[in-house]
Design a protein around this motif. Structure first.
Motif, PDB file in Angstrom:
ATOM      1  N   LEU A  17      47.703  44.156  39.274  1.00 17.75           N
ATOM      2  CA  LEU A  17      46.373  44.305  39.859  1.00 17.75           C
ATOM      3  C   LEU A  17      45.346  43.417  39.159  1.00 17.75           C
ATOM      4  N   LEU A  18      45.420  43.357  37.829  1.00 13.52           N
ATOM      5  CA  LEU A  18      44.451  42.582  37.059  1.00 13.52           C
ATOM      6  C   LEU A  18      44.873  41.134  36.819  1.00 13.52           C
ATOM      7  N   GLY A  19      46.143  40.842  37.027  1.00 13.28           N
ATOM      8  CA  GLY A  19      46.626  39.484  36.803  1.00 13.28           C
ATOM      9  C   GLY A  19      46.782  39.143  35.325  1.00 13.28           C
ATOM     10  N   VAL A  20      47.101  40.144  34.512  1.00 21.30           N
ATOM     11  CA  VAL A  20      47.365  39.926  33.087  1.00 21.30           C
ATOM     12  C   VAL A  20      48.714  40.546  32.753  1.00 21.30           C
ATOM     13  N   SER A  21      49.282  40.133  31.642  1.00 19.51           N
ATOM     14  CA  SER A  21      50.591  40.649  31.266  1.00 19.51           C
ATOM     15  C   SER A  21      50.490  42.068  30.705  1.00 19.51           C
ATOM     16  N   ALA A  22      51.613  42.768  30.727  1.00 19.44           N
ATOM     17  CA  ALA A  22      51.666  44.117  30.162  1.00 19.44           C
ATOM     18  C   ALA A  22      51.377  44.080  28.663  1.00 19.44           C
ATOM     19  N   SER A  23      51.812  43.024  27.997  1.00 19.59           N
ATOM     20  CA  SER A  23      51.548  42.924  26.555  1.00 19.59           C
ATOM     21  C   SER A  23      50.050  42.780  26.283  1.00 19.59           C
ATOM     22  N   THR A  24      49.331  42.105  27.178  1.00 18.29           N
ATOM     23  CA  THR A  24      47.875  42.001  27.040  1.00 18.29           C
ATOM     24  C   THR A  24      47.237  43.376  27.168  1.00 18.29           C
ATOM     25  N   LEU A  25      47.700  44.178  28.113  1.00 20.50           N
ATOM     26  CA  LEU A  25      47.173  45.535  28.275  1.00 20.50           C
ATOM     27  C   LEU A  25      47.445  46.383  27.039  1.00 20.50           C
ATOM     28  N   ARG A  26      48.637  46.238  26.477  1.00 17.59           N
ATOM     29  CA  ARG A  26      48.959  46.993  25.258  1.00 17.59           C
ATOM     30  C   ARG A  26      48.084  46.539  24.091  1.00 17.59           C
ATOM     31  N   TYR A  27      47.818  45.241  24.009  1.00 15.58           N
ATOM     32  CA  TYR A  27      46.950  44.718  22.952  1.00 15.58           C
ATOM     33  C   TYR A  27      45.528  45.255  23.110  1.00 15.58           C
ATOM     34  N   TRP A  28      45.013  45.232  24.333  1.00 15.52           N
ATOM     35  CA  TRP A  28      43.674  45.750  24.574  1.00 15.52           C
ATOM     36  C   TRP A  28      43.592  47.235  24.225  1.00 15.52           C
ATOM     37  N   GLU A  29      44.671  47.945  24.440  1.00 11.97           N
ATOM     38  CA  GLU A  29      44.706  49.368  24.097  1.00 11.97           C
ATOM     39  C   GLU A  29      44.463  49.567  22.594  1.00 11.97           C
ATOM     40  N   GLN A  30      44.999  48.675  21.791  1.00 10.34           N
ATOM     41  CA  GLN A  30      44.794  48.749  20.337  1.00 10.34           C
ATOM     42  C   GLN A  30      43.374  48.355  19.955  1.00 10.34           C
ATOM     43  N   GLU A  31      42.795  47.404  20.661  1.00 14.56           N
ATOM     44  CA  GLU A  31      41.514  46.828  20.284  1.00 14.56           C
ATOM     45  C   GLU A  31      40.294  47.598  20.805  1.00 14.56           C
ATOM     46  N   PHE A  32      40.406  48.234  21.946  1.00 17.39           N
ATOM     47  CA  PHE A  32      39.262  48.899  22.567  1.00 17.39           C
ATOM     48  C   PHE A  32      39.453  50.414  22.549  1.00 17.39           C
ATOM     49  N   PRO A  33      38.706  51.109  21.717  1.00 12.53           N
ATOM     50  CA  PRO A  33      38.889  52.559  21.602  1.00 12.53           C
ATOM     51  C   PRO A  33      38.515  53.328  22.871  1.00 12.53           C
ATOM     52  N   GLU A  34      37.656  52.759  23.736  1.00 11.08           N
ATOM     53  CA  GLU A  34      37.256  53.471  24.945  1.00 11.08           C
ATOM     54  C   GLU A  34      38.329  53.451  26.024  1.00 11.08           C
ATOM     55  N   TYR A  35      39.404  52.753  25.763  1.00 14.59           N
ATOM     56  CA  TYR A  35      40.490  52.638  26.738  1.00 14.59           C
ATOM     57  C   TYR A  35      41.770  53.182  26.133  1.00 14.59           C
ATOM     58  N   ARG A  36      42.180  54.340  26.577  1.00 10.17           N
ATOM     59  CA  ARG A  36      43.415  54.956  26.110  1.00 10.17           C
ATOM     60  C   ARG A  36      44.144  55.593  27.289  1.00 10.17           C
ATOM     61  N   PRO A  37      45.180  54.931  27.812  1.00 12.16           N
ATOM     62  CA  PRO A  37      45.909  55.538  28.930  1.00 12.16           C
ATOM     63  C   PRO A  37      46.703  56.768  28.455  1.00 12.16           C
ATOM     64  N   ARG A  38      46.934  57.647  29.390  1.00 14.76           N
ATOM     65  CA  ARG A  38      47.744  58.837  29.100  1.00 14.76           C
ATOM     66  C   ARG A  38      49.192  58.403  28.926  1.00 14.76           C
ATOM     67  N   ARG A  39      49.905  59.126  28.072  1.00 12.35           N
ATOM     68  CA  ARG A  39      51.325  58.824  27.848  1.00 12.35           C
ATOM     69  C   ARG A  39      52.178  60.035  28.175  1.00 12.35           C
ATOM     70  N   SER A  40      53.349  59.760  28.713  1.00 15.18           N
ATOM     71  CA  SER A  40      54.288  60.834  29.029  1.00 15.18           C
ATOM     72  C   SER A  40      55.055  61.217  27.766  1.00 15.18           C
TER      73      SER A  40
END
Length: 111
Positions: A17-40
């Motif tokens: 949807l965003l046109g970025v890699s999954a690794s980029t999303l995981r990196y952003w998760e570490q860098e931006f505290p306001e973004y934390r997806p739920r985990r199973s």
């Protein structure tokens, strides 16, 4: 902004949807505290529509505007409402442009 038809999305869907890699999303998760997806229980990330909206803002700041991570964090802290409004306006204008381009193509086919 965009309408979402599901309650949760997997990382692959969000990266497409965003046109970025999954690794980029995981990196952003570490860098931006306001973004934390739920985990199973099996550690699979599940993104709510609100998470995706936050990611769109991060994407705009980092990929489109070209800010470094620290500058993007600062923008989110200091001016989140303004940045959010700007992203909404850009989404609306992009959708309008796509609609107009499709209309123009349809008119050109009629000629």
């Amino acid at each position: 902004m965009e309408e979402f038809d599901k309650k949760y999305y997997k990382i692959k869907d969000v990266s497409e949807l965003l046109g970025v890699s999954a690794s980029t999303l995981r990196y952003w998760e570490q860098e931006f505290p306001e973004y934390r997806p739920r985990r199973s229980a099996t550690n699979i990330r599940y993104y709510k529509p609100q998470d995706i909206e936050t990611l769109k803002i991060i994407h705009y700041l980092v990929k489109i505007k070209g800010l470094k991570i620290d500058a993007a964090k600062e923008q989110l802290k200091a001016n989140r409402r303004n940045v959010t409004n700007r992203v909404k306006i850009i989404d609306t204008l992009s959708a309008t442009r796509n609609t107009l381009e499709n209309m123009l193509k349809a008119l050109n086919k009629r000629k």
